[in-house]
Write an enzyme that holds these catalytic residues in place. Structure first.
Site, PDB file in Angstrom:
ATOM      1  N   ASP A 145      29.595  53.542 109.105  1.00 57.44           N
ATOM      2  CA  ASP A 145      28.499  52.592 108.990  1.00 57.44           C
ATOM      3  C   ASP A 145      27.746  52.474 110.320  1.00 57.44           C
ATOM      4  O   ASP A 145      28.358  52.433 111.389  1.00 57.44           O
ATOM      5  CB  ASP A 145      29.075  51.228 108.591  1.00 57.44           C
TER       6      ASP A 145
ATOM      7  N   GLU B 219      25.944  56.929 108.022  1.00 65.41           N
ATOM      8  CA  GLU B 219      24.675  56.266 107.741  1.00 65.41           C
ATOM      9  C   GLU B 219      23.833  56.311 109.014  1.00 65.41           C
ATOM     10  O   GLU B 219      24.253  55.827 110.059  1.00 65.41           O
ATOM     11  CB  GLU B 219      24.927  54.809 107.349  1.00 65.41           C
TER      12      GLU B 219
END
Length: 526
Positions: free
Chosen positions: A201, A270
């Site tokens: 993330d 991401e």
């Protein structure tokens, strides 16, 4: 034949546990619910499931504000449930990917509780702290995703702590080796439980400028640089200094090496800032680093030939066809049919657009990832302000709508609670979504057919891509997927109502669809 790793060309199905299936009547999806529906997922033909966070959390940001990384939130079940989930997934031939949220914790985490007390405690340097300017103001002008300063004052230390998201999500200091070792310990724990891969993330924010320089303003035409949208002042800065610091590459190289040694077989990231997105995709997926990554603009991609071809060109120019993860939808983005068809559309158009989405997704190079319910053609849920739970949606109402509309619980049947729960669902069940339940079969059958076609067609899974035509006026997109061996597939999509007829091409027709509205696709092989 070349032996490809399992993830090359893989199809990844994202599960948001809270909204997947509730088995105990509390209105919240859980791990036993995922276990119960893994056969359904496996029948889609996908290669892996990606589980959004299921760790203990106060749920201010619904799982991305974590208080304990090595346990399961009681709402979702137990560690025994997780082990059963992994075991069943593997029995079905599915790999399991989990979220590695390394960048920040919850403000309620015991590490932060200690760190904020003083400047000389054992965890004083575990978070990003900075002195104020002489006038008492924050160290610089960096803006958070929630349109306020990235800095919040802590009177006990007489310093500011940094947060790129909510102020309740303080940023860890990943330059501190003790912190890094703790993050590695967290990942080793789950890899020991049988996890196959990690989705990292917010990678672009792992390190920031050591000199704390102010970000310059963005050009007005670039005020859409974030999926948050131009309604957040985050989009009004060019994020030169709070993201993509040069230290990230070295950090990732060591991190990936460690998790691979611990048994991780797939790593992807991401990239959550558009600024230099494709250059960063190339940076972070070069040899020895991440296996793949996805970019934010793809999650807003219009069903427009020139736009899709533009992304093909960016990926090709940066030599990233094999490492790009086509994440057209996830827990942060609009559903494809709503993005392409608007908030109000006929059922016929919704089904046609979902089948079109399947054709596009399943014929792209690299890896592909889609969010639970896309295979049902689910639209966004039309929530009012009083129904919102997402802090982003509440903060920016009425702009944007937040992330609740895509996180609507999955409707499994037309029975009570849409087959999702016997209680009151954590998000209001809306008829517009529950009418598209899994028992209807359409467009589910098309998604299954095309995912399985990808699995058995090497050119679609591993081949390079060349654009044949991208004509917005005709509404035609054509591209070829080709292997060095000569195996070739042509993909033609009619992307708008009343589009020109799809061209007839030589070769065996693998699949065709015509909606009667102009939408359609045709895939041939030679």
């Amino acid at each position: 034949m070349t032996q490809h790793p399992w993830w090359r060309g893989a199809v990844i199905y994202q599960i948001y546990p809270r909204s997947f299936l509730d088995t105990n009547g509390d209105g919240i999806g859980d791990l036993p619910g995922i276990i119960r529906k893994l056969d359904y997922v496996a029948k889609l033909g996908v290669d892996a499931v990606w589980l959004s966070p299921f760790y203990p959390s106060p749920m201010r940001d619904f799982g991305y504000d974590i208080t304990a990384h090595c346990d399961v939130h009681p709402d979702y079940g137990t560690m025994d449930d997780f082990e059963k989930l992994v075991g069943k997934a593997h029995d079905l031939g599915l790999k399991v990917i989990i979220d590695a949220v390394l960048n920040h914790t919850s403000i309620d985490h015991e590490w932060f509780e200690e760190s904020r007390q003083s400047r000389d405690n054992p965890k004083a340097d575990w978070y990003q702290w900075c002195d104020p300017k002489p006038d008492g103001s924050p160290p610089n002008n960096w803006i958070s995703r929630f349109a306020d300063s990235q800095w919040t004052w802590e009177p006990r230390r007489e310093q500011y702590y940094r947060h790129q998201y909510m102020k309740e999500q303080p940023a860890l200091n990943l330059a501190n080796e003790e912190v890094v070792e703790q993050r590695l310990a967290f990942m080793r724990k789950w890899l020991d439980k049988g996890v196959d891969g990690m989705r990292f993330d917010a990678v672009t924010q792992y390190h920031a400028d050591e000199h704390m320089r102010d970000n310059p303003p963005a050009d007005p035409e670039d005020h859409d640089i974030s999926p948050v949208g131009s309604y957040s002042t985050f989009a009004h800065q060019k994020h030169l200094y709070d993201c993509n610091d040069e230290r990230i590459e070295g950090f990732l190289e060591k991190l990936v090496d460690q998790v691979r040694c611990a048994g991780c077989t797939y790593t992807y990231a991401e990239l959550d800032v558009r600024y230099q997105a494709y250059e960063n995709l190339a940076r972070y997926t070069q040899e020895g680093m991440l296996d793949g990554a996805y970019t934010p603009d793809v999650m807003e991609l219009a069903l427009q030939p020139s736009e899709i071809a533009r992304v093909f060109g960016e990926i090709d120019r940066n030599s990233c066809q094999g490492s790009h993860v086509w994440t057209l939808t996830n827990h942060d983005a609009k559903r494809m049919v709503s993005r392409w068809g608007g908030e109000e559309m006929s059922d016929e158009k919704r089904i046609a657009l979902s089948k079109m989405a399947a054709a596009l997704v399943c014929t792209l190079p690299g890896q592909i990832s889609f969010f639970q319910g896309e295979e049902l053609g689910l639209p966004n849920a039309p929530y009012g302000f009083d129904e919102l739970k997402d802090p982003q949606g509440i903060r920016f109402w009425p702009k944007g709508g937040g992330r609740d509309p895509v996180r609507h619980p999955v409707p499994w049947s037309d029975g009570p609670g849409a087959g999702f729960t016997e209680g009151e669902a954590w998000l209001t069940l809306r008829d517009e979504v529950t009418a598209c339940h899994a028992e209807r079969e359409e467009p589910l059958a098309t998604w299954r057919e095309l995912i399985c076609l990808r699995r058995k067609t090497s050119a679609l899974r591993y081949g390079g891509l060349d654009v044949l035509e991208a004509d917005d006026q005709k509404g035609l997109l054509g591209f070829a997927r080709t292997l060095d061996s000569g195996e070739r597939c042509e993909v033609w999509l009619a992307t708008k109502e009343g589009a020109a007829e799809l061209p007839e091409t030589e070769g065996e027709e693998l699949v065709r669809f015509s909606s009667g509205m102009g939408f359609g696709f045709r895939i041939t092989a030679t």
